[in-house]
Design a protein around this motif. Structure first.
Motif, short mmCIF file in Angstrom:
data_model
loop_
_atom_site.label_atom_id
_atom_site.label_comp_id
_atom_site.label_asym_id
_atom_site.label_seq_id
_atom_site.Cartn_x
_atom_site.Cartn_y
_atom_site.Cartn_z
N ARG A 1 0.86 -1.19 0.00
CA ARG A 1 0.00 0.00 0.00
C ARG A 1 0.89 1.23 0.00
N ARG A 2 0.97 1.84 -1.16
CA ARG A 2 2.02 2.84 -1.36
C ARG A 2 1.77 4.13 -0.62
N PHE A 3 0.50 4.52 -0.51
CA PHE A 3 0.21 5.73 0.28
C PHE A 3 0.64 5.53 1.72
N ALA B 1 3.28 7.64 3.80
CA ALA B 1 2.88 8.23 5.06
C ALA B 1 3.82 7.80 6.17
N THR C 1 10.09 11.91 -3.91
CA THR C 1 9.19 10.84 -4.37
C THR C 1 8.82 11.07 -5.83
N LEU D 1 1.41 15.04 -1.92
CA LEU D 1 0.25 14.53 -2.65
C LEU D 1 0.66 14.10 -4.06
N GLY E 1 2.78 11.09 -3.77
CA GLY E 1 1.98 9.90 -3.46
C GLY E 1 1.24 9.39 -4.68
N MET E 2 0.65 10.32 -5.44
CA MET E 2 -0.08 9.92 -6.64
C MET E 2 0.85 9.22 -7.62
N ARG F 1 1.92 5.84 -6.67
CA ARG F 1 0.88 4.86 -6.88
C ARG F 1 0.72 4.53 -8.36
#
Lengths: 311, 256, 535
Positions: free
Chosen positions: B91-93, B97, B170, B245, B248-249, B252
């Motif tokens: 779960r990459r988010f 986190a 990231t 954000l 994170g996107m 994913r």
């Protein structure tokens, strides 16, 4: 022809408190594949790095074609090395990787395309090396080693990550290059990888050479029909067996080693002579066993014919 | 989430560089503050802000939490370990986190020590530079609400800069380029602001992460600030949130 | 077996020298075959030009004569705004000058001599707030060090005309000056009632000679000036001027000086007997801030002149501060950061991937590898910097001019120096951070150090001030930015020659020498470590 092309003499090197090389001495002759085998951490890679002038030894010398590596002009024309196939800039194409190496040796671009064909990299050569599979990287590394058509080829663990097909291809390639008269030094931590390919084997352990022999010699030494006899009267037993026409050798106070006779006959001979024995064991060691025996202990084997036997 | 946190914490903790970087951040921050406090010599009775002066080290010290945050993810890409990590924590988010929480926590601890050191240095050295009650300047003390706000805000500032850097890394995935981008985003706008005239300068200072965020350090002459202290920190927080954000996107969406 | 496949091994005497060309080509191939680096370097040049445009565009010269609209903030613009800069005269050699003074002229035809005794020199300094126009209403007594009163000869009262003058000054004694930049000292000491000074200026053809005397009998020649092409009819006269004082405020306060001349005698053919008084360069369109326009009276046989202004090189911050490089430097810093990243990666990536071993296997002469890498990245960075500056310098000046800014005049040679200097600045920095990368072997630490040390002096400069800031541009790698210096220093003007005003502490090339020393130090250390360390 028998003149050694790599001469490593009494190398010592420490990394902090760890001894990496402890009197490493050997030579590599042209025209054959020399296996460089030893467990991980035995000092294989360090020795190769010293030969290539990457690491400086604390003591000792390593000569290639009679000179320290640093003194070679256009060294890739004399030595081709595959040290770490993963050592690539991922965003550079395989062909461009070979191209800069070619430029450093004043080679024409056409040579780059030749070796790409030779190792079968084909169209993949124009893709970024970052996307290569392990096997493709290995082929690219081999292409780099062959770039200068060198008389000496050194490969550090070239079989790592190769598929069986690749391993067979690699063995054939190395063998054919040895037949052409090149000196090939191939390291591995698995004797089995070298068994069918190497003509000569250097077994390494704890920073020095444990065995330096042709494969035939090692196999003869290891898997000759040896039988071990345990007896309280070793010398009498040896005498009896020798009288029966067999080679028998006292190893220590109560063990003798017999060759050329099967265990059953030995039991007969000893029984007839009324010599007591506690155990008769047939020895069927493989090359792998010798290797394990050599590398797990302090044992050292150096064929007596080592220096003379080379043609 | 707890497992991810634990795993990321273990990764950070077992890297020798983490400890050195945090120590370096404290030393650099306090060192620069001390050097500036020792070099400054004030003759005029107004115009100086002792608290802000004492916290000068943050200007340079912020680079190290930023580098730490970048390394947390970019080195995983560099070594290919990201694949192992994503196998363990698909779960990459959650993964990002967890990294963010760890980086923020470590930066918070180092930031507290660094800011405390700066204030101590300011308390001890600045009176010698003419910034004492005899010259109309109050001693640096967190008993003043504005100084307390500047101190707490500076720690938060460091945490937000680290988070911004994590987000950038990231997105970018390469150590060298990430650090270049982070340093450029932090340092170029204030320099650019010096090169242009109002109103462009003021707008730049209001939206740039560093100039807006560091408004929190001001304790005097608040009216001349390009942006109010907490609002400025809010701008930086928006930057950090946006970068995380986007990071994170992309984390994913993209293949590892 | 045969060794037919073995290439003959060539005996080598000095492989280092023989193979360097191929190492160079090899490193060039490496650099050009990583697309990200090529894009980065092109982006560096584009960024530099783009930011030059942004900075130039963001600088609007102009002002507002009306008050801000009611209810607006402290920084909001006023009403009645205009764009455009006040008039800045250009001197005989194309330099920007100040040429504002009060003159009582005596037209002269042919050769002649004017003699006068200066019996007093006093001054006033403006003390009013910054937002109202200076006037004599808010002043206090005080004489500027370079307040000037004396005899002047010039072909024309157009600002920026050639001239020669003998003068008494506020605190620099008697001076012989001509054409804004030339200066020779005469008798020292201030003018007082008990110590008046005699001044004399002689014209013989194109040659002008200045004399001073303590008693009017024994004269001492201070210097001569040759103003080629001086017309037969020239303006000879008494003048007084007094420059802006920066003693109390960084924005400067205008001053006024008043001098009394006695025993004024002309030896020569006057064109007319009418001695007219002029105020030169003190209009509202003139850039030089003055305290009134001055005055002239003739009480008895004496002349009493009051004047404000200066006759000297133009200096910042008075003239506005824009130069050929003033909108370039920010873009250069941006380009510098990108270049630092690429130059560092050029070697740290090899360490990262273990590729450095392949490199050293191909070229065991490690120094050659490092030097070749340095040469390749250095030349490339030079091209990036020089190209960016070659576009940026004219573009920046064009945009600034278009926005109504005054841009200090520069010679083509200076522009070429800035362009080449920008290239060298980037090149030396690239070489230094490459060496840093070889020393540290890690991208993260090398790039962070590189940016902090080589690209952030301007930010540090904001935190520091005065001598600390100046030393920053003297001894740190930031000294390289001194190559962007355009404004000439003048010893005949008291002004804050700070970096903020565009004055760099070192001569252009001296700054690059400092940077060069850092690059050499880094390269030397890297070479030493490369040879000593295992790859």
């Amino acid at each position: 022809m028998s003149e050694p092309i790599i001469e490593v003499t009494d190398l010592h090197k420490r990394f902090g408190s760890a001894v990496a090389l402890d009197g490493m001495t050997f030579t590599v002759a042209p025209g054959r594949v020399t296996g460089f085998v030893g467990p991980n951490g035995a000092g294989k890679s360090t020795t190769i790095r010293v030969i290539l002038g990457l690491d400086a030894p604390d003591e000792g010398t390593a000569l290639v074609c009679g000179q320290p590596y640093q003194h070679l002009q256009r060294p890739l024309n004399q030595v081709g090395a595959l040290v770490d196939a993963a050592a690539l800039q991922p965003s550079r194409t395989g062909r461009n990787h070979l191209l800069w190496m070619a430029r450093s040796q004043d080679m024409p671009t056409s040579r780059v395309d030749e070796v790409i064909e030779l190792v079968g990299l084909g169209s993949a050569a124009r893709r970024k090396a970052g996307g290569y599979s392990l096997g493709m990287r290995q082929r690219l590394g081999i292409a780099a080693a062959l770039l200068g058509d060198p008389p000496v080829i050194i490969m550090d663990e070239p079989f790592n990550g190769m598929d069986p097909e690749g391993i067979i291809w690699m063995r054939r390639l190395l063998h054919s290059m040895a037949v052409e008269g090149r000196a090939i030094l191939v390291s591995s931590h698995l004797m089995s990888e070298l068994q069918d390919m190497a003509d000569h084997v250097l077994v390494i352990g704890r920073g020095k050479v444990l065995a330096d022999a042709s494969v035939d010699e090692l196999i003869a030494h290891a898997s000759g029909d040896q039988v071990l006899v345990r007896t309280s009267a070793a010398s009498e037993a040896a005498g009896a067996l020798q009288r029966a026409g067999n080679a028998a050798r006292v190893i220590d106070g109560n063990t003798i080693s017999v060759s050329g006779l099967e265990a059953q006959h030995i039991v007969e001979v000893l029984s007839q002579a009324q010599i007591p024995f506690s155990e008769v064991t047939a020895q069927r060691a493989s090359l792998e066993d010798v290797y394990l025996q050599l590398t797990s202990g302090e044992a050292e084997f150096r064929a007596s014919s080592d220096r003379k036997a080379q043609s | 989430m707890t497992e991810a946190l634990r795993a990321e914490w273990t990764k950070l903790r077992t890297l020798a560089s983490t400890g050195w970087l945090l120590l370096g951040a404290i030393v650099l921050t306090v060192g620069v503050s001390a050097a500036v406090a020792a070099a400054v010599h004030v003759t005029s009775r107004t115009g100086q802000d002792p608290t802000k002066l004492a916290l000068t080290g943050i200007y340079l010290g912020q680079t190290i939490p930023a580098v730490l945050a970048v390394l947390t993810i970019s080195e995983e890409y560099g070594t290919g370990m990201i694949r192992t990590t994503l196998t363990a924590m698909p779960r990459r988010f959650v993964l990002l986190a967890a990294k963010a929480v760890n980086v923020a926590g470590l930066t918070f601890v180092a930031g507290c020590l660094a800011v405390a050191g700066c204030l101590l240095v300011g308390r001890l050295l600045l009176p010698g530079a003419g910034l004492d009650p005899a010259h109309g300047y109050a001693l640096v003390s967190i008993s003043h609400s504005s100084t307390l706000r500047a101190a707490v805000g500076s720690v938060v500032y460091l945490v937000l800069v680290a988070l911004l850097s994590l987000g950038v890394a990231t997105v970018v995935r390469d150590t060298a380029v990430s650090i270049g981008v982070v340093l450029a985003v932090l340092y170029l706008p204030p320099i650019l602001a010096q090169a242009v005239s109002d109103p462009l300068r003021r707008h730049l200072e209001q939206i740039a992460p560093m100039t807006a965020g560091l408004a929190i350090q001001a304790t005097t002459d608040l009216r001349s600030l390009p942006i109010a202290p907490w609002a400025g920190l809010g701008v930086l927080a928006a930057w950090a949130a946006a970068s995380l954000l986007v990071g994170g996107m992309l984390l994913r969406l993209r293949d590892a | 077996m045969t060794s037919s496949t073995s290439p003959p091994s060539r005996p080598t005497n000095d492989p280092r020298r023989e193979g360097f060309g191929s190492v160079l080509r090899s490193e060039w191939t490496k650099l050009r075959t990583v697309r990200g680096w090529v894009i980065g370097l092109v982006a560096a040049a584009v960024l530099c030009v783009a930011f030059t445009f942004v900075v130039g565009h963001g600088n609007q010269e102009g002002g507002c004569t009306g008050p801000p609209p009611p209810g607006s903030g402290p920084n909001s613009p006023g009403t009645n705004c205009y764009t455009g800069h006040p008039f800045v005269p250009t001197g005989p050699n194309g330099e920007a000058v100040a040429d504002s003074y009060r003159l009582v002229e005596q037209p002269l035809s042919g050769n002649g001599t004017l003699t006068a005794q200066v019996t007093s020199l006093t001054g006033l300094i403006w003390t009013g707030p910054a937002n109202i126009a200076p006037s004599l209403a808010h002043t206090k007594p005080g004489l500027a060090a370079w307040a000037k009163a004396g005899i002047l000869v010039t072909p024309s009262t157009h600002q920026g005309s050639p001239y020669a003058a003998i003068m008494a000054t506020g605190s620099h004694g008697i001076r012989w000056q001509y054409n804004y930049t030339h200066d020779r000292p005469g008798l020292p000491g201030a003018i007082t009632n008990s110590a008046p000074r005699w001044l004399r200026l002689t014209r013989t053809g194109d040659t002008l000679t200045g004399y001073d005397s303590a008693n009017g009998r024994t004269w001492h020649e201070i210097g001569t000036a040759n103003l080629a092409g001086l017309p037969a009819s020239v303006i000879l006269g008494l003048f007084v001027t007094s420059p802006v004082s920066f003693q109390r405020s960084s924005s400067g306060a205008p001053t006024q000086a008043t001098a009394t001349f006695d025993h004024v005698t002309l030896n020569g053919r006057a064109v007319s007997d009418v001695r007219q008084s002029h105020s030169i360069g003190t209009g509202s369109q003139d850039y030089y801030p003055t305290l009134g326009t001055g005055s002239a009276h003739r009480p008895g046989n004496t002349f009493v002149l009051s004047g404000s202004g200066d006759i000297a090189l133009a200096v910042n911050p008075l003239a506005g501060g824009d130069t050929a490089s003033s909108s370039l430097w920010f873009g250069l810093i941006a380009a510098l950061i990108v270049t630092i990243v690429v130059a560092t990666m050029f070697i740290t990536v090899e360490y990262r991937r273990g590729l450095i071993r392949t490199t050293f296997t191909a070229t065991p002469q490690r120094t050659s590898v490092l030097v070749a890498k340095a040469a390749v990245i250095g030349v490339v960075a030079f091209v990036v910097g020089a190209l960016a500056a070659a576009v940026g310098v004219p573009l920046g000046m064009h945009v600034l001019n278009g926005n109504g800014n005054y841009v200090f005049p520069t010679t083509t040679l200076t522009e070429v120096r800035i362009i080449a200097g920008s290239g060298v600045l980037l090149a030396l920095t690239a070489v230094a951070v490459l060496a840093l990368g070889a020393i540290l072997r890690k991208s993260a630490s090398a790039i962070t150090t590189g940016v902090l040390v080589f690209a952030l002096p301007y930010l540090l400069g904001q935190l520091l001030s005065g001598s600390a800031q100046e030393w920053l541009f003297r001894v740190t790698p930031a000294a390289g930015f001194d190559v962007l210096g355009v404004l000439p220093h003048s010893a005949q003007v008291d002004y804050p020659s700070t970096i903020a005003n565009g004055y760099y502490p070192l001569a252009p090339w001296a700054g690059l020498v400092v940077l060069c020393a850092y690059a050499a130090l880094a390269l030397g250390t890297a070479t030493f470590l490369l040879r000593r360390r295992d790859a």
